[in-house]
Design an enzyme around this catalytic site. Structure first.
Site, PDB file in Angstrom:
ATOM      1  CB  CYS A  12       5.393  -3.921   0.106  1.00  0.00           C
ATOM      2  SG  CYS A  12       6.233  -2.322  -0.139  1.00  0.00           S
ATOM      3  CE1 TYR A  13       1.286   1.005   5.767  1.00  0.00           C
ATOM      4  CE2 TYR A  13      -0.355  -0.741   5.688  1.00  0.00           C
ATOM      5  CZ  TYR A  13       0.106   0.439   6.231  1.00  0.00           C
ATOM      6  OH  TYR A  13      -0.592   1.057   7.245  1.00  0.00           O
TER       7      TYR A  13
ATOM      8  N   GLY B 238       0.834  -1.198   0.000  1.00  0.00           N
ATOM      9  CA  GLY B 238       0.000   0.000   0.000  1.00  0.00           C
ATOM     10  C   GLY B 238       0.867   1.245   0.000  1.00  0.00           C
TER      11      GLY B 238
ATOM     12  CG  ASP C  32     -18.342 -10.744 -19.182  1.00  0.00           C
ATOM     13  OD1 ASP C  32     -17.407 -11.550 -19.345  1.00  0.00           O
ATOM     14  OD2 ASP C  32     -18.171  -9.519 -19.064  1.00  0.00           O
TER      15      ASP C  32
ATOM     16  CD  GLU D 235       2.514  -8.323  -5.448  1.00  0.00           C
ATOM     17  OE1 GLU D 235       2.179  -7.184  -5.085  1.00  0.00           O
ATOM     18  OE2 GLU D 235       3.334  -9.030  -4.819  1.00  0.00           O
TER      19      GLU D 235
ATOM     20  CE  LYS E  17     -14.359  -9.684 -20.243  1.00  0.00           C
ATOM     21  NZ  LYS E  17     -15.758  -9.595 -20.740  1.00  0.00           N
TER      22      LYS E  17
ATOM     23  CG  HIS F  75       5.439  -5.514  -4.593  1.00  0.00           C
ATOM     24  ND1 HIS F  75       4.158  -5.399  -4.107  1.00  0.00           N
ATOM     25  CD2 HIS F  75       6.093  -4.388  -4.208  1.00  0.00           C
ATOM     26  CE1 HIS F  75       4.033  -4.243  -3.467  1.00  0.00           C
ATOM     27  NE2 HIS F  75       5.192  -3.610  -3.510  1.00  0.00           N
TER      28      HIS F  75
END
Length: 510
Positions: free
Chosen positions: A81-82, A54, A226, A170, A366, A168
């Site tokens: 991180c944060y 964050g 969708d 990710e 998606k 990070h």
């Protein structure tokens, strides 16, 4: 109960990416706000909890925090991180503002190659994005990685249940980030990885069958992925008690209405086709402001849909193709957020018609919807089709929408799509389309001066539409597209290409 990894969001731009990475490992991941009550966390019974990064500092007044009781729930926890700084701060460590901030690539030196760093080289490249650092570890914690600037680039509790990374894992810039997350999800949290498109579809069908019972369900079909996948899931659950309504707004692409009707009838869906073109164009006459256009189209769609749906006896439910990003944007997990643009789901209908909602895709991104559609046998012409906005071509015409402008845009757009399909790059692009701009430019055709419209081409690559980069279409293909549009679409004498990324730009212009 389904195994779940809970992601608590502290405002990171990468929060959704964390959830996506966990899902790619075959484990369901759900994002909740940082202040999710402990009782609700207990009800979820997650296999693990990840605290996102964050933009705040733990020392900022009003910075997002966490009920320390979360650390006593017994679930494995990973702070990123944060998230790591917050763990250190709340458990008695010391966090300070770093004299040298780290933003971008860095090399970490791993000092403990077990647990989350199992089978990771002792030196590896990662992505940093922080201004604070952990100076003193909380009691019971040890540093397991370091950089030149951060003596604690990663940490763990000696009990092996709480971990933190200053970097990070990710993001793709962390070379072995997926392997690090995999170690946390499987080795530490003992997840099985059984969440697949097939298992999701089977569970969703069973749930809808139980929820709807003998009631009838109406579904608005647009022709996009969708709504199509939503319809197929509901159809497998209740079969002939599903009633699909396709509202032709007159704002669709070239020959799209005909293709949609033929495709869905081939799938055995109970479909009603409503041609409401005149109604929509009349309502849009003289309207130029994009949000007003969106609202007019949304309201008129509700009226048309309501007229048709009211003819169906026993209808108690409305099926919608709401996706997870829609849910996150509509119910901000980070607190107040700016509304970028109005969503185009069938808002207002459930209340007006006393209908209950069925939203089988509200947990999916998606690309996950496409995987489910593939599992259900949805044909590729629908499954692999690029996303198309609910308001249709109305928001790709800058300014007032007229029949003449729609005609120009439809043919230009058809040429663009035809050419990228011809050279085999359509499926490499997330979304490609044309826009008709509200400007005229001087040109020369033959020996005559022209003063005609401009078409803008927009093509982006993306995973889920949340972020996007402009597609690097080869010059010779762009040249062919431009030449064809100018030569074949009357009233166009210039073609431009949009090279903006999202953020800061959006994919659509309006």
């Amino acid at each position: 109960m389904r195994e779940t990894v809970l992601v608590l969001d502290f405002g990171s731009q990468y929060t959704q990416l964390i959830a996506r990475r966990v899902r790619e490992l075959g484990v369901y991941s759900e994002i909740k706000p940082f202040n999710e009550p402990i009782e609700r966390i207990k009800e979820t019974q997650p296999r693990a909890i990840i605290l996102s990064g964050g933009p705040a500092s733990v020392w900022d007044k009003g910075s997002p925090s966490l009920d320390p009781g979360v650390f006593n729930l017994g679930f494995p926890i990973l702070g990123i991180c944060y998230g790591m700084q917050l763990i250190a701060h709340l458990l008695g460590g010391k966090v300070e503002r770093s004299t040298r901030r780290e933003f971008g690539p860095a090399e970490i030196e791993i000092t403990d190659g077990s647990d989350i760093f199992s089978n990771i080289p002792l030196k590896t490249r990662v992505w940093m994005s922080h201004g604070d650092r952990v100076l003193e570890l909380p009691k019971g914690f040890v540093s397991i990685a370091m950089t030149e600037n951060s003596p604690v680039a990663a940490m763990k509790h000696i009990g092996g249940r709480i971990f933190g990374t200053q970097f990070h894992p990710e993001v793709i810039h962390t070379e072995l980030g997926n392997e690090i997350l995999s170690n946390f999800v499987f080795k530490i949290s003992k997840c099985q990885g059984s969440w697949t498109a097939k298992s999701f579809a089977e569970t969703a069908i069973k749930h809808i069958r139980q929820k709807a019972g003998n009631s009838h369900v109406v579904c608005a079909l647009s022709g996009g992925v969708d709504s199509a996948v939503t319809a197929l899931i509901v159809q497998r659950a209740i079969w002939d008690k599903l009633h699909c309504i396709f509202v032709d707004t007159g704002l669709l692409r070239l020959n799209e209405a005909k293709q949609v009707v033929e495709t869905f009838k081939d799938l055995g869906l109970n479909l009603t086709h409503v041609n409401a073109k005149r109604r929509f164009l009349d309502k849009l006459r003289g309207i130029e402001e994009p949000e007003v256009k969106r609202k007019i189209i949304g309201e008129e769609f509700i009226r048309v849909f309501e007229d048709e749906a009211s003819k169906i006896e026993g209808a108690e439910f409305l099926a919608q193709g709401t996706l997870y990003p829609d849910v996150i944007e509509s119910v901000s997990v980070k607190g107040p957020s700016a509304k970028i643009k109005t969503h185009h789901n069938v808002g207002g209908l459930p209340e007006r018609m006393n209908l209950k909602l069925i939203e089988p895709l509200r947990e999916l991104f998606k690309d996950e919807v496409r995987a489910v559609g593939r599992e259900l046998g949805l044909p590729s012409e629908i499954l692999d089709r690029h996303p198309f906005p609910g308001p249709g071509l109305a928001i790709r015409i800058m300014g007032e929408v007229t029949e003449e402008k729609l005609e120009k845009l439809r043919y230009a757009d058809a040429i663009f799509i035809e050419e990228i399909k011809r050279v085999g790059i359509y499926n490499d692009i997330w979304q490609a389309f044309c826009l008709l701009l509200p400007v005229k430019t001087v040109g020369v055709m033959g020996d005559e001066r022209t003063y005609e419209n401009v078409i803008a081409l927009r093509a982006v690559t993306s995973l889920d539409g949340m972020t996007a980069n402009w597609a690097r279409i080869p010059y010779e293909i762009l040249e062919k597209i431009s030449a064809r549009i100018i030569n074949e679409v009357k009233g166009i004498n210039r073609v431009v290409y949009d090279i903006s990324t999202k953020p800061p730009s959006t994919i659509e212009w309006e």
